[in-house]
Design an enzyme around this catalytic site. Structure first.
Site, PDB file in Angstrom:
ATOM      1  N   ARG A 111      13.449   0.183 -27.116  1.00  0.00           N
ATOM      2  CA  ARG A 111      13.459  -0.680 -28.304  1.00  0.00           C
ATOM      3  C   ARG A 111      14.777  -1.402 -28.542  1.00  0.00           C
ATOM      4  O   ARG A 111      15.848  -0.867 -28.270  1.00  0.00           O
ATOM      5  CB  ARG A 111      13.134   0.163 -29.545  1.00  0.00           C
ATOM      6  CG  ARG A 111      11.697   0.677 -29.529  1.00  0.00           C
ATOM      7  CD  ARG A 111      11.408   1.587 -30.705  1.00  0.00           C
ATOM      8  NE  ARG A 111      10.001   2.031 -30.659  1.00  0.00           N
ATOM      9  CZ  ARG A 111       9.552   2.989 -29.850  1.00  0.00           C
ATOM     10  NH1 ARG A 111      10.376   3.636 -29.043  1.00  0.00           N
ATOM     11  NH2 ARG A 111       8.277   3.300 -29.843  1.00  0.00           N
ATOM     12  N   HIS A 136       9.895  -2.532 -25.052  1.00  0.00           N
ATOM     13  CA  HIS A 136       9.579  -2.768 -23.639  1.00  0.00           C
ATOM     14  C   HIS A 136       9.424  -4.259 -23.301  1.00  0.00           C
ATOM     15  O   HIS A 136       8.487  -4.667 -22.609  1.00  0.00           O
ATOM     16  CB  HIS A 136       8.310  -2.012 -23.237  1.00  0.00           C
ATOM     17  CG  HIS A 136       8.454  -0.507 -23.295  1.00  0.00           C
ATOM     18  ND1 HIS A 136       9.648   0.145 -23.085  1.00  0.00           N
ATOM     19  CD2 HIS A 136       7.539   0.483 -23.538  1.00  0.00           C
ATOM     20  CE1 HIS A 136       9.470   1.451 -23.184  1.00  0.00           C
ATOM     21  NE2 HIS A 136       8.198   1.686 -23.471  1.00  0.00           N
ATOM     22  N   HIS A 210       7.478   2.963 -15.948  1.00  0.00           N
ATOM     23  CA  HIS A 210       6.807   3.714 -17.009  1.00  0.00           C
ATOM     24  C   HIS A 210       5.634   4.529 -16.483  1.00  0.00           C
ATOM     25  O   HIS A 210       4.531   4.516 -17.051  1.00  0.00           O
ATOM     26  CB  HIS A 210       6.349   2.730 -18.093  1.00  0.00           C
ATOM     27  CG  HIS A 210       6.334   3.303 -19.471  1.00  0.00           C
ATOM     28  ND1 HIS A 210       5.401   4.219 -19.879  1.00  0.00           N
ATOM     29  CD2 HIS A 210       7.145   3.088 -20.520  1.00  0.00           C
ATOM     30  CE1 HIS A 210       5.638   4.531 -21.143  1.00  0.00           C
ATOM     31  NE2 HIS A 210       6.693   3.856 -21.558  1.00  0.00           N
ATOM     32  N   ASP A 282      10.702  11.951 -27.682  1.00  0.00           N
ATOM     33  CA  ASP A 282      10.671  10.518 -27.378  1.00  0.00           C
ATOM     34  C   ASP A 282      12.090  10.003 -27.598  1.00  0.00           C
ATOM     35  O   ASP A 282      12.355   9.233 -28.512  1.00  0.00           O
ATOM     36  CB  ASP A 282       9.657   9.805 -28.285  1.00  0.00           C
ATOM     37  CG  ASP A 282       9.405   8.367 -27.845  1.00  0.00           C
ATOM     38  OD1 ASP A 282      10.016   7.942 -26.846  1.00  0.00           O
ATOM     39  OD2 ASP A 282       8.603   7.679 -28.508  1.00  0.00           O
ATOM     40  N   GLU A 348      11.990   7.951 -18.041  1.00  0.00           N
ATOM     41  CA  GLU A 348      12.392   6.572 -17.754  1.00  0.00           C
ATOM     42  C   GLU A 348      13.912   6.489 -17.653  1.00  0.00           C
ATOM     43  O   GLU A 348      14.607   6.699 -18.635  1.00  0.00           O
ATOM     44  CB  GLU A 348      11.893   5.658 -18.879  1.00  0.00           C
ATOM     45  CG  GLU A 348      10.399   5.731 -19.094  1.00  0.00           C
ATOM     46  CD  GLU A 348      10.007   5.417 -20.532  1.00  0.00           C
ATOM     47  OE1 GLU A 348      10.221   4.280 -20.981  1.00  0.00           O
ATOM     48  OE2 GLU A 348       9.504   6.319 -21.219  1.00  0.00           O
TER      49      GLU A 348
HETATM   50  C1  BGC Z   1       8.585   4.960 -25.697  1.00  0.00           C
HETATM   51  C2  BGC Z   1       7.578   5.397 -26.719  1.00  0.00           C
HETATM   52  C3  BGC Z   1       6.409   4.444 -26.664  1.00  0.00           C
HETATM   53  C4  BGC Z   1       5.853   4.464 -25.273  1.00  0.00           C
HETATM   54  C5  BGC Z   1       4.753   3.449 -25.145  1.00  0.00           C
HETATM   55  C6  BGC Z   1       7.948   5.021 -24.356  1.00  0.00           C
HETATM   56  O1  BGC Z   1       8.840   4.594 -23.393  1.00  0.00           O
HETATM   57  O2  BGC Z   1       9.738   5.767 -25.727  1.00  0.00           O
HETATM   58  O3  BGC Z   1       8.136   5.395 -28.015  1.00  0.00           O
HETATM   59  O4  BGC Z   1       5.430   4.760 -27.594  1.00  0.00           O
HETATM   60  O5  BGC Z   1       6.839   4.158 -24.352  1.00  0.00           O
HETATM   61  O6  BGC Z   1       3.690   3.911 -24.476  1.00  0.00           O
END
Ligand code: BGC
Length: 382
Positions: A111, A136, A210, A282, A348
């Site tokens: 973010r 993203h 991802h 997260d 990630e």
């Molecule tokens: C983020 C999560 C997000 C997800 C999306 C992750 O990389 O940290 O907050 O909801 O991606 O699927």
């Protein structure tokens, strides 16, 4: 592929099983040229291809849409293969409802607060797609773009070059960004990702992958029994919008301490404000090694039941561990089973979230004349 790769093959020979039943063709001696098949079409008729690669006992399927890892198969301790990455089996599902399953993420992994940042005195407004934040890369990030793919075989490696050029202003980011990502399967079955990018105007970049891992096999249930080790003494706590506060907080004495491997489920229900906000893990871990010239080992994931392990090495300073908190049983994978909360997890490698607004974090600025380069290696074993 580490450890008993040889044992698996030797075991197969002893049992009189053809090696092809374990690893397809040529997995012990080197890979074969990647094979391309039609996967589906986008609404505008664009053809999306699936590329199949195999080397060192690892089988990989990659889509030209989003550079998506649609399937990654590795053996367990008895040589039985499973796809250990969550995904879909149609392009329609990827386009309509994917939570970034298997995708390449750009221009910016994770973010950026309110989708705003200032660079060289200029203010930029990015595409906002996660409440108030840009997540993203925005609404149409690299995960939703069609990549040009070229296969290669080099020595004992096989792989794909993936190219995407993001035009000046795309999703609000300055500069034309030329991106090249290389997926390599080595003769040991390691999956290596090399990211490269150049720009014609100062910009920010933070590329990652991802994949949603479940080493017991996608669709097999929770990852809470997986054991995870992260070589990080600190993490970046977040506010309620999952934007880092800017602090680097010690993991010691908290559920965030993965310095010794522990089952993911052990502390995931601790009523720690950071776990409550994110509905699980997260967060970005601040890797103790910092930014390094070469990839260094930073994390190990292990499924005790199947014996499958994955080690991650990177030259990046951060690792986002996301425990699949927002999977809610509404998506169905290729196995025909639904994904519920915690049925897969992401690791990630990255620079820290919201770095463009956090001067104390390592910089994500890329300028004309510079080349962005990062590498992450996944080593599988059993
Ligand atoms: C983020 C999560 C997000 C997800 C999306 C992750 O990389 O940290 O907050 O909801 O991606 O699927």
């Amino acid at each position: 592929m580490e450890l008993n790769r040889r044992t698996v093959i030797a075991g197969a020979a002893a049992a009189g099983i053809a090696a092809t039943t374990l690893g397809g063709t040529a997995h012990a001696t080197g890979g074969r040229k990647p094979v391309k098949t039609l996967f589906g079409k986008l609404a505008d008729g664009t053809k999306i291809y699936s590329w199949s690669l195999e080397n060192g006992g690892t089988r990989l399927k990659v889509l030209s849409y989003g550079g998506i890892v649609q399937s990654l198969e590795i053996p367990d301790r008895r040589g039985r293969y499973a796809n250990v990455s969550a995904g879909f089996d149609t392009i329609e599902d990827y386009v309509a409802k994917s939570p970034y399953f298997g995708a390449l993420i750009g221009r910016y992994g994770n973010r950026i607060g309110k989708g705003k940042f200032t660079l060289d005195g200029k203010n930029y407004q990015l595409s906002v797609n996660d409440g108030e934040q840009s997540l993203h890369g925005g609404a149409q990030g690299f995960d939703k773009r069609v990549w040009d793919i070229e296969p290669f075989t080099k020595g004992s490696d096989v792989g794909l070059y993936l190219y995407y050029t993001s035009v000046d202003g795309e999703m609000g980011y300055p500069g034309t960004l030329k991106t090249k990502v290389t997926y390599t399967l080595t003769k040991h079955g390691d999956w290596r990702i090399d990211y490269e990018a150049t720009t014609d105007k100062a910009t920010v970049v933070n590329l990652t992958s991802h994949v949603y891992w479940n080493l017991a096999g996608e669709g097999s249930g929770t990852i809470e029994d997986h054991e995870l080790h992260i070589a990080a003494s600190r993490y970046t706590p977040t506010d309620s919008g999952l934007i880092p506060t800017g602090e680097l907080t010690k993991v010691a004495g908290t559920p965030f301490d993965f310095r010794k491997a522990k089952p993911i489920g052990r502390d995931i229900r601790v009523s720690h404000p950071q776990l409550v906000t994110a509905k699980g893990f997260d967060h970005n871990w601040v890797l103790d090694k910092g930014i390094t010239a070469r990839p260094e080992h930073v994390a190990t994931l292990r499924d005790p039941a199947s014996g499958r392990t994955m080690k991650i090495a990177t030259n990046e300073p951060g690792l986002q561990f996301y425990s699949g908190n927002f999977l809610d049983g509404t998506l169905t994978g290729p196995s025909g089973r639904t994904y519920r909360q915690g049925d897969a997890l992401c690791l990630e490698t990255q620079h820290f979230p919201d770095s463009p607004n956090k001067p104390s974090f390592p910089s994500t600025v890329l300028r004309p004349g510079q080349t962005y380069r990062t590498t992450t290696v996944h080593t599988f074993g059993c």
